[in-house]
Design a protein around this motif. Structure first.
Motif, mmCIF file in Angstrom:
data_model
loop_
_atom_site.group_PDB
_atom_site.id
_atom_site.type_symbol
_atom_site.label_atom_id
_atom_site.label_comp_id
_atom_site.label_asym_id
_atom_site.label_seq_id
_atom_site.Cartn_x
_atom_site.Cartn_y
_atom_site.Cartn_z
ATOM 1 N N SER A 28 47.773 3.320 22.074
ATOM 2 C CA SER A 28 46.357 2.952 21.966
ATOM 3 C C SER A 28 46.117 1.841 20.947
ATOM 4 O O SER A 28 45.017 1.292 20.879
ATOM 5 C CB SER A 28 45.528 4.177 21.572
ATOM 6 N N SER A 29 47.134 1.519 20.133
ATOM 7 C CA SER A 29 46.926 0.550 19.054
ATOM 8 C C SER A 29 46.600 -0.842 19.571
ATOM 9 O O SER A 29 45.899 -1.609 18.911
ATOM 10 C CB SER A 29 48.164 0.490 18.159
ATOM 11 N N ALA A 32 42.989 -0.783 20.214
ATOM 12 C CA ALA A 32 42.288 -0.758 18.927
ATOM 13 C C ALA A 32 42.291 -2.134 18.280
ATOM 14 O O ALA A 32 41.278 -2.588 17.727
ATOM 15 C CB ALA A 32 42.934 0.269 18.003
ATOM 16 N N GLY A 35 39.834 -4.300 19.802
ATOM 17 C CA GLY A 35 38.467 -3.909 19.485
ATOM 18 C C GLY A 35 37.957 -4.465 18.179
ATOM 19 O O GLY A 35 36.747 -4.665 18.014
ATOM 20 N N VAL A 36 38.867 -4.744 17.240
ATOM 21 C CA VAL A 36 38.425 -5.181 15.906
ATOM 22 C C VAL A 36 38.781 -6.634 15.605
ATOM 23 O O VAL A 36 38.251 -7.230 14.666
ATOM 24 C CB VAL A 36 39.035 -4.263 14.817
ATOM 25 N N ARG A 49 43.956 -3.902 7.123
ATOM 26 C CA ARG A 49 44.634 -2.743 7.706
ATOM 27 C C ARG A 49 45.692 -2.186 6.762
ATOM 28 O O ARG A 49 45.756 -0.979 6.518
ATOM 29 C CB ARG A 49 45.288 -3.136 9.036
ATOM 30 N N SER A 222 31.566 0.044 14.353
ATOM 31 C CA SER A 222 32.645 0.101 15.337
ATOM 32 C C SER A 222 33.901 -0.585 14.819
ATOM 33 O O SER A 222 35.012 -0.070 14.974
ATOM 34 C CB SER A 222 32.181 -0.558 16.641
ATOM 35 N N ASP A 223 33.752 -1.758 14.180
ATOM 36 C CA ASP A 223 34.899 -2.481 13.635
ATOM 37 C C ASP A 223 35.619 -1.644 12.582
ATOM 38 O O ASP A 223 36.853 -1.576 12.550
ATOM 39 C CB ASP A 223 34.446 -3.803 13.016
ATOM 40 N N TRP A 226 37.638 1.180 14.163
ATOM 41 C CA TRP A 226 38.897 0.689 14.715
ATOM 42 C C TRP A 226 39.908 0.414 13.600
ATOM 43 O O TRP A 226 41.092 0.741 13.714
ATOM 44 C CB TRP A 226 38.672 -0.587 15.521
ATOM 45 N N TYR A 229 41.257 3.584 12.115
ATOM 46 C CA TYR A 229 42.163 4.184 13.088
ATOM 47 C C TYR A 229 43.543 3.521 13.023
ATOM 48 O O TYR A 229 44.577 4.210 13.005
ATOM 49 C CB TYR A 229 41.579 4.035 14.494
ATOM 50 N N LEU A 230 43.571 2.182 12.968
ATOM 51 C CA LEU A 230 44.842 1.472 12.871
ATOM 52 C C LEU A 230 45.581 1.820 11.586
ATOM 53 O O LEU A 230 46.806 1.987 11.579
ATOM 54 C CB LEU A 230 44.601 -0.048 12.939
#
Length: 345
Positions: A28-29, A32, A35-36, A49, A222-223, A226, A229-230
């Motif tokens: 999924s990365s 992700a 997305g950012v 990150r 949202s950013d 993401w 999450y990363l």
């Protein structure tokens, strides 16, 4: 099934599940990252990150960090420069291609690494492996031509370059005497620190986008989700799970589970990102998955009987492979003579 066998199977499942979740989050990365990240925020996102993850690694492994020799620190710094190149190619590549293509093309590292190692050693690879390699390459050609036979996109070429760079990183880890025997967490921390330094310096160069703090100020909820999450799942959770799993189960089992990452990349890309590879692209995706799976099996060769000594050695070597495990998915240890596993972040 006896009570003992049932308990053993339950313990194996409890160990396998977290490792499988690592493969899922790695798959999924790519979504992700899309997305950012934009073309103007690649460097900023990379700095942010790993700025989140690095302090955790430093605190968790401070004593072992201090125990490293100067030679090991310098070796980790060199590997960190290669790592920086991998991240740049991957992240710019993800921006310019689909999440599905990114996850499948990068899996060619499993094919490139044994081929490169065999050339260095002057040894021949098994014919089934070469057939699997040809199948994977054919799959990538079809994958990048989903809308008809045209030139591959810039993102596809960058991801191909990232797969080659991963191969260089794996070979460097296996052949650099300066890093042999070094603690895996400490080496990971130093490599990421070196890579983040490169990203931070480049972010101040003209035309590379805004500074990390400017990008952070412009992020919406949202950013940030993401990005977290990363950092937390695709980096910290993945690294510590690998460290734990190789002590609980066999290195081969860990490698097999982590090798499902391309499958999850395709699942997330098609199901959530709306990727539509077309019939040619879908056929190519299936060929890549089949070729890399076949290649892992063919390169491994005939299984040998496990002994306490070989099991302990394999476990230690797999733990060493997590030196860059927050970077890329682990490959089967010594799938071909001299092959070291890669790690992921």
């Amino acid at each position: 099934m006896t009570a003992t066998a049932t308990a053993r199977a339950r313990r194996a499942w409890l160990t396998d599940l977290p490792v499988l979740l690592v493969a899922v989050v790695w798959g999924s990365s790519y979504l992700a990252a899309k997305g950012v990240t934009t073309t103007q925020t690649v460097l900023a996102v990379l700095v942010l990150r790993f700025a989140v993850a690095l302090p955790v690694l430093v605190i968790a492994g401070w004593r072992r960090l201090r125990a490293l020799s100067g030679t090991q620190v310098r070796g980790a710094g060199v590997l960190g420069l290669i790592l920086a190149g991998i991240f740049l190619l991957e992240t710019y590549g993800v921006v310019h291609t689909s999440a599905t293509n990114a996850g499948l093309i990068i899996s060619l590292t499993m094919i490139f690494t044994p081929i490169a190692e065999s050339r260095i050693r002057g040894t021949a690879l098994p014919r089934p492996f070469m057939a699997a390699a040809g199948l994977s390459v054919a799959g990538v050609l079809l994958l990048t031509q989903g809308a008809g036979f045209t030139a591959p996109s810039l993102g596809d070429l960058l991801m191909l370059g990232a797969a080659l760079a991963r191969t260089v990183h794996v070979l460097a880890m296996s052949r650099m005497k300066s890093v042999r025997g070094a603690d895996s967490m400490s080496m990971t921390t130093l490599q990421l620190g070196s890579a983040v330094t490169v990203f931070a310096l480049l972010s101040f160069a003209p035309g590379t986008g805004g500074t990390p703090w400017a990008a952070a100020a412009a992020f919406d909820v949202s950013d940030w989700l993401w990005l977290v999450y990363l950092s937390v799942f695709c980096t910290l959770f993945a690294f510590f799970t690998q460290m734990w799993a190789v002590r609980k189960t066999s290195p081969s089992r860990v490698s097999l589970l982590l090798g499902t990452e391309p499958v999850w990349a395709a699942v997330f890309g098609i199901a959530l990102a709306g990727d539509r590879p077309g019939l040619l692209g879908l056929a190519g995706a299936l060929l890549v998955l089949a070729g890399t799976a076949w290649g892992r099996t063919a390169a491994a060769g005939p299984a040998t009987e496990a002994t306490p000594e070989t099991t302990a050695k394999a476990t230690a070597e797999t733990e060493a492979a997590t030196t860059a495990s927050v970077v890329e998915p682990a490959e089967p240890h010594r799938a071909h003579s001299g092959l070291e596993p890669a790690g992921r972040a």
